[in-house]
Each structure stands twice: as structure tokens, then as C-alpha cells.
Design a protein around this motif. Structure first.
Motif, PDB file in Angstrom:
ATOM      1  N   LYS A   1      12.501  38.022  50.729  1.00 33.93           N
ATOM      2  CA  LYS A   1      12.620  37.882  49.664  1.00 33.93           C
ATOM      3  C   LYS A   1      13.422  37.097  48.612  1.00 33.93           C
ATOM      4  O   LYS A   1      13.625  36.362  47.782  1.00 33.93           O
ATOM      5  CB  LYS A   1      12.350  39.507  48.628  1.00 33.93           C
TER       6      LYS A   1
ATOM      7  N   ASP B   1      17.448  42.342  41.128  1.00 29.43           N
ATOM      8  CA  ASP B   1      17.200  43.151  42.226  1.00 29.43           C
ATOM      9  C   ASP B   1      15.892  42.618  43.086  1.00 29.43           C
ATOM     10  O   ASP B   1      15.061  41.919  42.397  1.00 29.43           O
ATOM     11  CB  ASP B   1      16.364  44.451  41.454  1.00 29.43           C
ATOM     12  N   LEU B   2      16.372  42.143  44.241  1.00 25.32           N
ATOM     13  CA  LEU B   2      15.320  41.259  45.023  1.00 25.32           C
ATOM     14  C   LEU B   2      14.085  42.096  45.133  1.00 25.32           C
ATOM     15  O   LEU B   2      13.275  41.124  45.470  1.00 25.32           O
ATOM     16  CB  LEU B   2      16.226  41.429  46.403  1.00 25.32           C
ATOM     17  N   ASN B   3      13.792  43.220  44.720  1.00 23.57           N
ATOM     18  CA  ASN B   3      12.511  43.567  44.797  1.00 23.57           C
ATOM     19  C   ASN B   3      11.580  43.029  43.631  1.00 23.57           C
ATOM     20  O   ASN B   3      10.448  43.344  43.538  1.00 23.57           O
ATOM     21  CB  ASN B   3      12.493  45.121  44.543  1.00 23.57           C
ATOM     22  N   HIS B   4      12.526  42.207  42.765  1.00 23.96           N
ATOM     23  CA  HIS B   4      11.611  41.680  41.431  1.00 23.96           C
ATOM     24  C   HIS B   4      11.986  40.438  41.248  1.00 23.96           C
ATOM     25  O   HIS B   4      13.046  39.703  41.788  1.00 23.96           O
ATOM     26  CB  HIS B   4      12.338  42.729  40.304  1.00 23.96           C
TER      27      HIS B   4
ATOM     28  N   ILE C   1      21.184  44.166  53.243  1.00 24.66           N
ATOM     29  CA  ILE C   1      19.828  44.515  52.535  1.00 24.66           C
ATOM     30  C   ILE C   1      18.780  44.741  53.908  1.00 24.66           C
ATOM     31  O   ILE C   1      18.998  44.038  54.938  1.00 24.66           O
ATOM     32  CB  ILE C   1      19.379  43.449  51.836  1.00 24.66           C
ATOM     33  N   SER C   2      17.812  44.919  53.816  1.00 23.89           N
ATOM     34  CA  SER C   2      16.582  45.194  54.786  1.00 23.89           C
ATOM     35  C   SER C   2      15.932  43.804  54.744  1.00 23.89           C
ATOM     36  O   SER C   2      16.192  42.896  54.115  1.00 23.89           O
ATOM     37  CB  SER C   2      15.306  46.063  54.021  1.00 23.89           C
TER      38      SER C   2
ATOM     39  N   PRO D   1      12.857  42.892  54.919  1.00 23.09           N
ATOM     40  CA  PRO D   1      12.047  42.486  53.729  1.00 23.09           C
ATOM     41  C   PRO D   1      12.642  41.578  52.576  1.00 23.09           C
ATOM     42  O   PRO D   1      12.288  40.819  51.937  1.00 23.09           O
ATOM     43  CB  PRO D   1      11.111  43.690  53.407  1.00 23.09           C
ATOM     44  N   LEU D   2      13.681  42.439  52.327  1.00 24.35           N
ATOM     45  CA  LEU D   2      14.662  41.911  51.266  1.00 24.35           C
ATOM     46  C   LEU D   2      15.310  40.627  51.435  1.00 24.35           C
ATOM     47  O   LEU D   2      15.284  39.542  50.520  1.00 24.35           O
ATOM     48  CB  LEU D   2      15.490  42.775  50.593  1.00 24.35           C
TER      49      LEU D   2
END
Length: 200
Positions: free
Chosen positions: A117, A84-87, A110-111, A113-114
């Protein structure tokens, strides 16, 4: 469960493989970000037997990927891990980091911001001199490369305003910040590209 199927994956697998055979010739351990249906992993794994091919995706897609892996004779394709690119990425220890990475049709989904990341993850989790292959559509000098890509971008934004075809110039800036050097920009079928980077 019926196997998920992507016609686009089936259409582009051979042209992509022709390039991966050369780029990943001396690599050993590839991480695929966003394995999706699992079709690419199964196909590439059979033709790149020298590689350990690590699939990954959000947990919701793991069952579909596993249905493809259940039927492949390739023993070098590994069951999906959650990325998960948020983590932080759940990658091996620093002595066994991935020396190559592959992703297809992810950066426009994906967005932004991702996407940022994603490149931060490349900087943190790949070995020196790692090879990176990124497949998908890109804009050049702020322009769509085809009318079909412009229509595709409209469809993406109607579905999710945070998605959309990315400008190659912005991607290259992020790549540079992650210590990546653009080696090749291959023209691919259906107005797509395959970007090949090497980590400095």
C-alpha cells in the motif's frame, strides 16, 4: 512531556543529510512518512531551508513530534498530519502534490500488505519526476547483509511476525509497478541502505 529520543536517528542523521542535500536540491515539498520521534524532520529542516518538510505519522506519535517542533528554529517544518497506510493519504490537491518523499526505518516495521500500500500511495500522490528516499536495512539475493541484521530480523519477528527485513528484489518490483526508477543504492552506516528513486 519529555521529547521522545531515538539513538539510531541521532547516529544516522548526518550521513543521510549528505545525500538528501543532493537528491532534494531542486525539490520544494517533501512528505515524510513515519516521522516517528520527529528528530529527522527537525534536523533536516534546519539544513534544507528551501524545502517545506511535511511530517506525518499515526496520531499516537503526533504529541512527541510536536514537542520537537516546538523547540526548532526551522519554520519550514510542518506539524504532523495523519497518514495511515490502510487509508488514502491526506495530501494536497492534484495541483500541489508532493514532489519528494522521505521515509526511514519503516518498511521492516510495517506488514508486507502495508508495504504494498505504501508503494501504491507513491504512485497516486507524487508529482511526475518526484524524488523518493527510503532508508533502512534490506536483504540482497535472499541473504542478510550482516549477522547483526539477521539478529535484528529475529527480534522484529518475535515482536511482530508481520514485520521483518525486506528483500530488495521485491521492493524494486513494487517500485517499478509504482512508476519509480532506482537511481542510487547508497551503502550507509550500521548495515543500512538509502535507496533513491525517481518517478518516471
Amino acid at each position: 512531556m519529555n521529547k521522545p529520543f531515538s539513538q539510531a536517528c541521532d547516529n544516522n542523521k548526518s550521513p543521510i543529510l549528505n545525500i538528501l542535500k543532493k537528491v532534494f536540491l531542486n525539490n520544494k515539498h517533501v512528505l515524510e512518512i513515519g516521522s516517528g520521534t520527529g528528530q529527522h524532520a527537525v534536523y533536516f529542516g534546519q539544513y534544507l531551508p528551501h524545502l517545506i518538510w511535511q511530517t506525518s505519522d499515526l496520531l499516537i506519535n503526533h504529541q512527541g513530534i510536536n514537542t520537537w517542533l516546538d523547540e526548532t528554529p526551522a519554520t519550514n517544518v510542518q506539524r504532523p498530519i495523519v497518514v495511515d497506510l490502510n487509508h488514502d493519504w491526506p495530501v494536497p490537491n492534484k495541483n500541489k502534490r508532493f514532489d519528494s518523499l522521505y521515509t526511514a526505518n519503516t518498511l521492516h516495521i510495517i506488514s508486507w500488505p502495508l508495504v504494498i500500500k505504501f508503494f501504491e500511495g507513491l504512485a497516486q500522490n507524487l508529482t511526475a519526476k518526484a524524488n523518493v528516499c527510503i532508508y533502512g536495512p534490506f536483504n540482497y539475493q535472499g541473504r542478510f547483509s550482516s549477522e547483526s541484521n539477521a539478529n535484528f530480523d529475529l527480534w522484529l519477528k518475535e515482536r511482530d511476525m508481520n514485520s521483518g527485513i525486506r528483500d530488495i528484489e521485491a521492493i524494486l518490483l513494487l517500485a517499478t509497478s509504482a512508476g519509480l526508477h532506482l537511481v542510487d543504492d547508497h551503502v550507509m552506516p550500521a548495515n543500512n541502505r538509502l535507496l533513491v528513486f525517481s518517478k518516471k
